[in-house]
Design a protein around this motif. Structure first.
Motif, PDB file in Angstrom:
ATOM      1  N   ARG A 220       1.022  -1.235   0.016  1.00 58.48           N
ATOM      2  CA  ARG A 220      -0.049   0.064  -0.050  1.00 58.48           C
ATOM      3  C   ARG A 220       0.832   1.195  -0.053  1.00 58.48           C
ATOM      4  NH1 ARG A 220      -5.303  -0.517   3.399  1.00 58.48           N
ATOM      5  NH2 ARG A 220      -5.895  -2.430   3.108  1.00 58.48           N
TER       6      ARG A 220
ATOM      7  N   ALA B  93       3.798   1.424  -0.990  1.00 58.72           N
ATOM      8  CA  ALA B  93       4.644   1.533  -2.398  1.00 58.72           C
ATOM      9  C   ALA B  93       3.670   2.186  -3.227  1.00 58.72           C
ATOM     10  CB  ALA B  93       4.886   0.102  -2.890  1.00 58.72           C
ATOM     11  N   ALA B  94       2.171   1.872  -3.370  1.00 64.38           N
ATOM     12  CA  ALA B  94       1.212   2.388  -4.504  1.00 64.38           C
ATOM     13  C   ALA B  94       1.174   3.841  -4.005  1.00 64.38           C
ATOM     14  CB  ALA B  94      -0.327   1.735  -4.219  1.00 64.38           C
TER      15      ALA B  94
ATOM     16  N   ILE C   2       3.614   5.839  -5.882  1.00 68.54           N
ATOM     17  CA  ILE C   2       3.481   5.932  -7.351  1.00 68.54           C
ATOM     18  C   ILE C   2       2.494   7.170  -7.510  1.00 68.54           C
ATOM     19  CG2 ILE C   2       2.092   4.862  -9.296  1.00 68.54           C
ATOM     20  CD1 ILE C   2       5.242   4.118  -8.933  1.00 68.54           C
TER      21      ILE C   2
END
Lengths: 216, 216
Positions: B45, B47-48, B51
Motif C-alpha cells: 500500500r 508503495a502504491a 506511485i
C-alpha cells in the motif's frame, strides 16, 4: 438462483485479494525489466492500481467479519506456484503475461462473480476492470513483433504455456475449495453450463492472442 | 526572494519523481521480506502511495513543458547507487530504511521546496506527506527491539550507515547540478543559512532514531 453460502463469497474475495497482491508484486518486479523509464513508470502505475483493488477487497472482507489475511491464506500457495512457474525472463514475456494471463484470470473471476449477490457481484466486476494493462501491452508487443518477426513464435509458445499452467492451477484450487466448486456448479446450472463457461473463457483468450499478433 | 531559474524547478521535480519511483521499487521488493501477509500488504500500500505521488510530479513536469523521463534521467544513477549500496537484508532493516532514510530525504526536499514558487512549493510538500510508513515502521521496529534487545545495536549501526550514504550521494547530486546548488544557496541566504538547514535536518534525524528506540 439460490444464495451462495457465505464461505464461498469470502473464498472468492480472498483469492481475488491475494491475486491482486501477487499481481502487484509481479508488475513491480517486471517494471524493472522495462527498457525505458516511461515503460517502468507505466508498469509501476498498473501495480499501484492492483493495490487499490486489493484494498477494496480486503475492506469488504473486514465488513463481512472476515480476517483478510486468513481469507487469503488458503490461496497463497497455488498462486505463488503459478507465478514461480511462469516467471517472465524478458520485458515482452512480462507484458504477454500481464495481458493474456491477467485477462484469462479476470474472465474466470467475472464468470464466478455473476453468481454472487450484491454488493459483491459489482465489487468484483469493478476491481476486475482493466487497469491500463491492455492497451499498453498490446501496443508494446505488436511493435516488438513488427520489428522482429521471430519474436511472434516464441511469445505464442509462452502464451500457450501460461494458459496451461493457469488451467491446471485453477483446477487444483477449485478441487480444494468445496464452496467455490458448489458456487460454479450451482451458478452454471449443470455440466453443460460449466462447458459453456469454459468455452467463453477459451474464446476470449484466443481473441487476446490474436490481438497481440500471436498464434493462439 | 528571487525566483529560481525554471531549470532548477524541473530538476527538483525530476529528482523527486525518480525518488518516488525508486521508493516504489524498494517498498515493493521489501514487501516480499514481510513475515506476515498483513505486513506485506501494508508495504504494498505504501508503495502504491509513492506511485500516486510520482504521477502528480510527472503530470506537473508535463504541464511545465518538460519530458518526465528526461527530467528524471540525470538522477537515476545517483539514486540507484544509493539504493544498491543500502539494500536491506532483513524486514527490519527495510523498515528502518523506509522510516529513517525516507524521513531524511523528505526533510531535505521539504527544505528546498520552501524556496520554490507556487504551485510547486505546495505540490512538493503534499507529495512528501507521510504515506503511513512512519507509524507502521515505528510500531514494528519497537516491538522487535523489545523482543530481542540485541537488534537495537545492529539496527542503530544500519541507521548510521544509511545517513552516511545519503549525505555523500546528495552532495554528489548537488555538485553536479548547478541549478539545485544555486537554489539552495540563494534560498538559505548564505553559508550560515546552509549550516542551519543541515542542523535542522540532522536534529530531525536524531529524533527519528530515538523514536525507533535506536541510538542515533
Amino acid at each position: 438462483m439460490s444464495q451462495p453460502e457465505p464461505g464461498a463469497v469470502v473464498d472468492l474475495l480472498g483469492v481475488l485479494a491475494y491475486a491482486e497482491l501477487t499481481a502487484f508484486d509481479r508488475l513491480a518486479e517486471d517494471a524493472r525489466l522495462a527498457p525505458t523509464l516511461t515503460g517502468r513508470a507505466a508498469l509501476a502505475r498498473m501495480a499501484a492500481a492492483e493495490i487499490a483493488h486489493h484494498v477494496r477487497l480486503t475492506d469488504r472482507l473486514v465488513e463481512l467479519g472476515a480476517d483478510p489475511a486468513a481469507a487469503m491464506a488458503p490461496f497463497t500457495s497455488a498462486l505463488d506456484t503459478f507465478h514461480e512457474s511462469t516467471r517472465p525472463s524478458t520485458w515482452l514475456e512480462g507484458l504477454v503475461k500481464a495481458y493474456v494471463g491477467d485477462g484469462l484470470a479476470a474472465d474466470f473471476y467475472r464468470e464466478i462473480a455473476a453468481f454472487l449477490p450484491e454488493p459483491d457481484r459489482l465489487l468484483v466486476l469493478e476491481v476486475l476492470d482493466d487497469t491500463g494493462h491492455a492497451d499498453f501491452a498490446v501496443r508494446e508487443v505488436r511493435a516488438a513483433i513488427v520489428a522482429d518477426r521471430r519474436l511472434a513464435g516464441r511469445l505464442a509458445l509462452w502464451g500457450r504455456r501460461l494458459v496451461g499452467e493457469a488451467i491446471s492451477r485453477s483446477q487444483a484450487v477449485i478441487a480444494e475449495h468445496d464452496g467455490l466448486a458448489d458456487l460454479i456448479i450451482t451458478g452454471t446450472g449443470d455440466l453443460a453450463g460449466v462447458g459453456r463457461l469454459i468455452e467463453r473463457i477459451t474464446s476470449a483468450h484466443t481473441e487476446r492472442m490474436t490481438t497481440l499478433g500471436l498464434n493462439p
